[in-house]
Motif scaffolding. Structure first.
Motif, PDB file in Angstrom:
ATOM      1  N   ALA A 126       0.835  -1.210   0.000  1.00  0.00           N
ATOM      2  CA  ALA A 126       0.000   0.000   0.000  1.00  0.00           C
ATOM      3  C   ALA A 126       0.867   1.256   0.000  1.00  0.00           C
ATOM      4  O   ALA A 126       0.563   2.235  -0.700  1.00  0.00           O
ATOM      5  CB  ALA A 126      -0.937  -0.014   1.204  1.00  0.00           C
ATOM      6  N   ARG A 127       1.962   1.227   0.771  1.00  0.00           N
ATOM      7  CA  ARG A 127       2.882   2.375   0.763  1.00  0.00           C
ATOM      8  C   ARG A 127       3.527   2.539  -0.608  1.00  0.00           C
ATOM      9  O   ARG A 127       3.720   3.663  -1.088  1.00  0.00           O
ATOM     10  CB  ARG A 127       3.948   2.209   1.850  1.00  0.00           C
ATOM     11  CG  ARG A 127       3.441   2.451   3.255  1.00  0.00           C
ATOM     12  CD  ARG A 127       4.584   2.703   4.219  1.00  0.00           C
ATOM     13  NE  ARG A 127       5.472   1.570   4.350  1.00  0.00           N
ATOM     14  CZ  ARG A 127       5.311   0.590   5.252  1.00  0.00           C
ATOM     15  NH1 ARG A 127       4.280   0.624   6.103  1.00  0.00           N
ATOM     16  NH2 ARG A 127       6.171  -0.403   5.328  1.00  0.00           N
ATOM     17  N   HIS A 128       3.871   1.427  -1.233  1.00  0.00           N
ATOM     18  CA  HIS A 128       4.486   1.492  -2.566  1.00  0.00           C
ATOM     19  C   HIS A 128       3.497   2.069  -3.577  1.00  0.00           C
ATOM     20  O   HIS A 128       3.880   2.892  -4.419  1.00  0.00           O
ATOM     21  CB  HIS A 128       4.941   0.090  -2.982  1.00  0.00           C
ATOM     22  CG  HIS A 128       5.948   0.084  -4.080  1.00  0.00           C
ATOM     23  ND1 HIS A 128       7.199   0.648  -3.975  1.00  0.00           N
ATOM     24  CD2 HIS A 128       5.886  -0.419  -5.350  1.00  0.00           C
ATOM     25  CE1 HIS A 128       7.868   0.497  -5.096  1.00  0.00           C
ATOM     26  NE2 HIS A 128       7.089  -0.149  -5.954  1.00  0.00           N
ATOM     27  N   LEU A 129       2.249   1.646  -3.492  1.00  0.00           N
ATOM     28  CA  LEU A 129       1.224   2.213  -4.362  1.00  0.00           C
ATOM     29  C   LEU A 129       1.082   3.716  -4.139  1.00  0.00           C
ATOM     30  O   LEU A 129       0.931   4.485  -5.096  1.00  0.00           O
ATOM     31  CB  LEU A 129      -0.125   1.541  -4.080  1.00  0.00           C
ATOM     32  CG  LEU A 129      -0.541   0.348  -4.940  1.00  0.00           C
ATOM     33  CD1 LEU A 129      -1.848  -0.226  -4.412  1.00  0.00           C
ATOM     34  CD2 LEU A 129      -0.676   0.720  -6.408  1.00  0.00           C
ATOM     35  N   ALA A 130       1.126   4.129  -2.867  1.00  0.00           N
ATOM     36  CA  ALA A 130       0.986   5.556  -2.550  1.00  0.00           C
ATOM     37  C   ALA A 130       2.105   6.365  -3.187  1.00  0.00           C
ATOM     38  O   ALA A 130       1.882   7.489  -3.658  1.00  0.00           O
ATOM     39  CB  ALA A 130       0.961   5.756  -1.036  1.00  0.00           C
ATOM     40  N   ARG A 131       3.321   5.810  -3.219  1.00  0.00           N
ATOM     41  CA  ARG A 131       4.435   6.515  -3.855  1.00  0.00           C
ATOM     42  C   ARG A 131       4.210   6.674  -5.358  1.00  0.00           C
ATOM     43  O   ARG A 131       4.823   7.540  -5.989  1.00  0.00           O
ATOM     44  CB  ARG A 131       5.750   5.782  -3.578  1.00  0.00           C
ATOM     45  CG  ARG A 131       6.242   5.908  -2.139  1.00  0.00           C
ATOM     46  CD  ARG A 131       7.674   5.436  -2.003  1.00  0.00           C
ATOM     47  NE  ARG A 131       7.800   3.998  -2.105  1.00  0.00           N
ATOM     48  CZ  ARG A 131       7.767   3.160  -1.077  1.00  0.00           C
ATOM     49  NH1 ARG A 131       7.587   3.618   0.151  1.00  0.00           N
ATOM     50  NH2 ARG A 131       7.906   1.856  -1.265  1.00  0.00           N
ATOM     51  N   MET A 132       3.343   5.825  -5.913  1.00  0.00           N
ATOM     52  CA  MET A 132       3.026   5.908  -7.336  1.00  0.00           C
ATOM     53  C   MET A 132       1.794   6.779  -7.578  1.00  0.00           C
ATOM     54  O   MET A 132       1.314   6.880  -8.707  1.00  0.00           O
ATOM     55  CB  MET A 132       2.794   4.496  -7.894  1.00  0.00           C
ATOM     56  CG  MET A 132       3.982   3.566  -7.708  1.00  0.00           C
ATOM     57  SD  MET A 132       3.612   1.841  -8.103  1.00  0.00           S
ATOM     58  CE  MET A 132       3.582   1.920  -9.879  1.00  0.00           C
ATOM     59  N   GLY A 133       1.255   7.380  -6.509  1.00  0.00           N
ATOM     60  CA  GLY A 133       0.084   8.226  -6.643  1.00  0.00           C
ATOM     61  C   GLY A 133      -1.215   7.464  -6.725  1.00  0.00           C
ATOM     62  O   GLY A 133      -2.212   7.972  -7.259  1.00  0.00           O
TER      63      GLY A 133
END
Length: 265
Positions: A126-133
């Motif tokens: 989820a954090r990785h997705l957030a970094r992708m916007g």
């Protein structure tokens, strides 16, 4: 003192993904610290709570991810991984809560560890997705994973045969190639996430194999024969190559058994 089964039921009925992940890790900490009673009086729900998003679709209605290395395709990949890990939290918790009374402390300990791992996997994806916007829920997801749990809710041997020994084992097959594609795209952080998940999933499949072997021994059946029979009866898909034989061997899966099923398919 709150019972273990009540606590598991509460987490299964928590819909918000972030809250479910945090509650799962707290539950497992409380269990390790002796704060939960060995009590299985609470009934597991037929279906865990789900957030309003993502929209759940049949697998054959899922949209295509998009072309190769596009941002859209990368987000779709990580969204699908987030969904798998989110549902995996529920699968592990349900395993412990539904079958723990009959299978004992070692079984519960192992599958609560799996639940905590899956919660951690979900959080880092989820954090990785957030970094992708992006965020979990932005895209549709399929409901096939929980359908396997529903089909095996009455039988611990069937649940073990399908969830860790087929569904999670498939992750061992596909993750290395996904990892290399992610690394080739320049996403080294994503590659490290997938490397961590792969190592954990080998251990999860090993738990499933070990407990399945115990059930087979109690029933007086060959573990290989029993596994093939249960997969044929309860798994809607096909066990098919390519197989990650080294990871499967590390996890304790029988090459003879899964190749026999693949040849039938």
């Amino acid at each position: 003192m709150q019972s273990l089964s009540e606590s598991i039921r509460t987490v299964l009925l928590t819909a918000d993904p972030r809250e479910k992940a945090m509650a799962t890790r707290k539950l497992v900490r409380d269990w390790r610290l002796g704060r939960l009673a060995w009590d299985f009086g609470a009934t597991m729900p037929d279906r865990p709570a789900r957030p309003e998003k993502p929209e759940l679709l049949p697998p054959n209605r899922m949209p295509k991810r998009g072309r190769g290395g596009s941002q859209r395709a990368r987000i779709a990949l990580w969204h699908s991984l987030a969904h798998i890990e989110f549902v995996a939290i529920d699968l592990a918790l349900d395993m412990a809560g539904r079958f723990g009374a009959e299978r004992g402390r070692d079984f519960v300990d192992d599958f609560l560890i799996v639940a905590a791992d899956e919660a951690m996997h979900y959080a880092i994806i989820a954090r990785h997705l957030a970094r992708m916007g992006a965020a979990y829920g932005d895209l549709p997801a399929h409901d096939g994973l929980w359908q396997s749990a529903e089909a095996t809710a009455h039988d611990v041997a069937a649940r073990l045969a399908i969830v860790p020994m087929v569904l999670e084992a498939r992750g061992l097959d596909v993750t290395p190639a996904t990892l290399e594609r992610v690394r080739a795209s320049g996403d080294e952080a994503g590659a490290r996430i997938l490397q961590r998940i792969l190592a954990d999933e080998i251990r999860h499949v090993r738990y499933g194999c070990d407990h399945f072997a115990k059930v087979g021994q109690e029933l007086g059946d060959s573990a290989e024969d029993l596994w093939q029979e249960l997969v044929t009866r309860y798994f809607r898909g096909a066990v098919k190559p390519p197989f990650n034989d080294s990871a499967r061997q590390s996890a304790g899966l029988s090459r003879k058994a899964y190749e026999a099923l693949a040849s039938r398919a």
